[in-house]
Motif scaffolding. Structure first.
Motif, PDB file in Angstrom:
ATOM      1  N   PRO A 205      -3.374   5.496  -4.312  1.00  0.00           N
ATOM      2  CA  PRO A 205      -3.883   4.120  -4.357  1.00  0.00           C
ATOM      3  C   PRO A 205      -5.410   4.119  -4.409  1.00  0.00           C
ATOM      4  O   PRO A 205      -6.067   5.057  -3.944  1.00  0.00           O
ATOM      5  CB  PRO A 205      -3.380   3.496  -3.057  1.00  0.00           C
ATOM      6  CG  PRO A 205      -2.340   4.437  -2.532  1.00  0.00           C
ATOM      7  CD  PRO A 205      -2.703   5.791  -3.039  1.00  0.00           C
ATOM      8  N   TRP A 266       2.983  -3.834  -5.701  1.00  0.00           N
ATOM      9  CA  TRP A 266       3.075  -3.404  -4.310  1.00  0.00           C
ATOM     10  C   TRP A 266       4.270  -4.084  -3.647  1.00  0.00           C
ATOM     11  O   TRP A 266       4.854  -5.025  -4.178  1.00  0.00           O
ATOM     12  CB  TRP A 266       1.798  -3.714  -3.528  1.00  0.00           C
ATOM     13  CG  TRP A 266       1.441  -5.177  -3.468  1.00  0.00           C
ATOM     14  CD1 TRP A 266       0.802  -5.902  -4.420  1.00  0.00           C
ATOM     15  CD2 TRP A 266       1.720  -6.078  -2.392  1.00  0.00           C
ATOM     16  NE1 TRP A 266       0.666  -7.201  -4.017  1.00  0.00           N
ATOM     17  CE2 TRP A 266       1.210  -7.337  -2.776  1.00  0.00           C
ATOM     18  CE3 TRP A 266       2.337  -5.954  -1.155  1.00  0.00           C
ATOM     19  CZ2 TRP A 266       1.317  -8.464  -1.943  1.00  0.00           C
ATOM     20  CZ3 TRP A 266       2.443  -7.066  -0.331  1.00  0.00           C
ATOM     21  CH2 TRP A 266       1.929  -8.296  -0.722  1.00  0.00           C
ATOM     22  N   PRO A 289       2.903   1.363  -3.571  1.00  0.00           N
ATOM     23  CA  PRO A 289       2.440   1.261  -2.180  1.00  0.00           C
ATOM     24  C   PRO A 289       3.187   0.186  -1.391  1.00  0.00           C
ATOM     25  O   PRO A 289       3.496  -0.889  -1.916  1.00  0.00           O
ATOM     26  CB  PRO A 289       0.955   0.905  -2.328  1.00  0.00           C
ATOM     27  CG  PRO A 289       0.824   0.306  -3.686  1.00  0.00           C
ATOM     28  CD  PRO A 289       1.872   0.944  -4.532  1.00  0.00           C
ATOM     29  N   ILE A 291       2.589  -2.295   1.488  1.00  0.00           N
ATOM     30  CA  ILE A 291       1.399  -2.903   2.098  1.00  0.00           C
ATOM     31  C   ILE A 291       1.810  -4.019   3.045  1.00  0.00           C
ATOM     32  O   ILE A 291       2.571  -4.919   2.674  1.00  0.00           O
ATOM     33  CB  ILE A 291       0.446  -3.459   1.018  1.00  0.00           C
ATOM     34  CG1 ILE A 291      -0.062  -2.320   0.127  1.00  0.00           C
ATOM     35  CG2 ILE A 291      -0.722  -4.204   1.652  1.00  0.00           C
ATOM     36  CD1 ILE A 291      -0.924  -2.786  -1.037  1.00  0.00           C
ATOM     37  N   LEU A 307      -2.187  -0.331   4.337  1.00  0.00           N
ATOM     38  CA  LEU A 307      -1.332   0.535   3.528  1.00  0.00           C
ATOM     39  C   LEU A 307      -0.493   1.408   4.461  1.00  0.00           C
ATOM     40  O   LEU A 307      -1.032   2.189   5.244  1.00  0.00           O
ATOM     41  CB  LEU A 307      -2.192   1.410   2.610  1.00  0.00           C
ATOM     42  CG  LEU A 307      -1.456   2.422   1.735  1.00  0.00           C
ATOM     43  CD1 LEU A 307      -0.528   1.719   0.757  1.00  0.00           C
ATOM     44  CD2 LEU A 307      -2.457   3.295   0.986  1.00  0.00           C
TER      45      LEU A 307
END
Length: 491
Positions: A205, A266, A289, A291, A307
């Motif tokens: 990321p 995400w 990711p 998040i 994260l």
């Protein structure tokens, strides 16, 4: 006063089991009795050696065996499946009353006249069973039945996978301890790819320190794209100097003037895993990711982004495999050979063996060890594939070159590289093989079971399996993580 809706009783289908091979005492035992209780089978009047019983079963797959004079037996004329302990059990798929015609796969081959006779006899046996009982078919009709119910096998397996993934969240993929590498957009491109190489990861990321938020991902594909663009506008000696001159931020700004940057995909930690898998497949992202946004007061505060982890298709499949590991034998679909299922990309064979299959028939792009690195990189982008099998002069598989392998260049002395003249073999180099702790290429044959493929793809770092012909080692196809999950998640 509370009102509650009474749950409907589970549907039970009377199912007849038959043992045709004699014995003094015969009992039936199976998954429907928890492999503990037994059902005594009765002799059939006028048919010496024939035993039968009727058991009411819920729709779905069931495994069973016979206990004949104290010895565990299975009927070899019925559909069989080995369990994890090496035992062989019979299995049956019980259809619900609402089920109509059996789904027939696209690649179903019309049966011969003799097969049709067996099929009719099987139907006559079913009609002769009283009170809607289903009689177990034997001999040649059993094979036809297993072919016909592939549609039900697929639907049943997909349903169970969807139910399991829907009941779990992305948060459950977050390990108790670990690290996530995040790269600042103010880093030089060269430094960023050194970091990916040193950490042994294909992507990371990006953190925008100005806006203080995760703004995107950087991967090996970006490195390939950067090299190709610099090659067009720079001399050979300037390629790596350009990489050292640009920061990630300036390079992204430059790309934005040519085309819109790819929007960050995400996931929330509360997202169920079924949606997570579908998002990965639809966005064609192998890493996304997770998040956590905002705090308790404002969960949409983009200035508070935490994260937690990077979810991957490999992680989802591993999570799925761990859950079903002890019960994989309950899914006969997983015992089917790979080439009988619509999974992967397959080479067009000379004898057209797979011409009538449901697989995606396409040219499987391959390269040689002597192929120029620039040609290999261009082919990866043009063919939109993640890896290229490396074959020798006879077409036998010797290695594989993946997009992520471009990061290997970060370990070399740039000034010593003649980039335009480097071959794939030069790019991999002897040092790369020393660094590897796992095999670089995993293989299987077209006759390997889907279960074998799933277990291999669930291993850390495995993203694809090359299908080879056992004797010649020639490439016949490629099966990737996305291929398998697309098949399991398809509606």
């Amino acid at each position: 006063m509370f009102l509650h809706q009474q749950q409907a009783a589970p549907q039970l289908i009377p199912t007849r089991f038959i043992w045709r091979y004699g014995g003094d005492q015969v009992f039936l035992c199976g998954s429907f009795t928890r492999w503990v209780d037994t059902v005594r089978m009765q002799t059939v009047e006028g048919s010496p050696g024939l035993y039968s019983c009727v058991v009411s079963l819920p729709p779905g797959y069931h495994q069973y065996k016979f206990i004949v004079d104290g010895e565990w037996r299975h009927d070899e004329a019925q559909a069989c499946l080995p369990d994890p302990m090496g035992n062989v059990n019979n299995w049956i798929f019980v259809k619900s009353v609402e089920s109509q015609n059996v789904q027939v796969p696209i690649n179903f081959t019309p049966m011969s006249n003799s097969s049709k006779v067996n099929e009719v006899r099987g139907e006559e046996h079913k009609r002769s069973a009283p009170d809607g009982d289903m009689e177990m078919e034997t001999s040649s009709s059993a094979q036809e039945t297993s072919m016909l119910i592939i549609g039900d096998e697929v639907s049943f397996t997909r349903q169970k996978v969807a139910e399991f993934l829907s009941s779990h969240t992305a948060y459950e993929l977050v390990p108790d301890s670990g690290k996530v590498i995040v790269l600042d957009t103010q880093l030089k491109i060269q430094t960023a790819f050194h970091a990916l190489y040193e950490q042994g990861i294909p992507a990371a990321p990006l953190w925008d320190s100005v806006r203080r938020q995760i703004c995107g991902m950087i991967s090996a594909s970006d490195f390939i794209d950067a090299i190709n663009k610099i090659r067009v506008s720079s001399t050979k000696s300037q390629i790596f100097q350009e990489l050292e001159a640009h920061t990630i931020a300036t390079w992204r700004a430059r790309k934005a003037t040519q085309a819109p940057l790819k929007k960050l995909v995400w996931l929330s930690p509360e997202e169920n895993l079924k949606n997570v898998a579908l998002i990965c497949l639809e966005s064609n992202c192998s890493l996304i990711p997770i998040i956590a946004m905002g705090g308790k007061e404002n969960k949409n505060d983009k200035n508070d982004m935490r994260l937690l982890h990077l979810v991957s298709l490999s992680g989802i499949l591993s999570f799925l495999s761990r859950h079903f590991k002890s019960s994989m034998v309950a899914f006969p679909l997983l015992a089917r050979p790979l080439d009988s299922l619509p999974i992967g990309t397959w080479q067009v064979s000379k004898d057209n063996k797979n011409g009538d299959k449901m697989q995606r028939i396409s040219k499987v792009h391959t390269i040689r060890p002597t192929t120029k690195l620039t040609d290999a990189l261009n082919l990866l982008l043009e063919a939109n594939v993640s890896a290229l099998p490396i074959v020798n002069d006879r077409g036998a598989l010797v290695d594989i070159y993946a997009r992520s392998d471009i990061i290997q260049l970060a370990s070399t002395d740039y000034s010593a590289i003649s980039f335009e003249d480097a071959t794939v073999s030069d790019a991999l180099g002897p040092g790369y093989r020393v660094k590897q702790t796992t095999p670089r290429v995993f293989v299987c044959t077209r006759q390997d079971s889907l279960r074998t493929v799933l277990e291999t793809l669930a291993l850390p770092g495995v993203r694809r399996i090359v299908v080879i012909e056992p004797e010649s080692k020639c490439v016949e196809g490629i099966v990737s993580l996305m291929d398998v999950l697309s098949f399991l998640m398809s509606s």
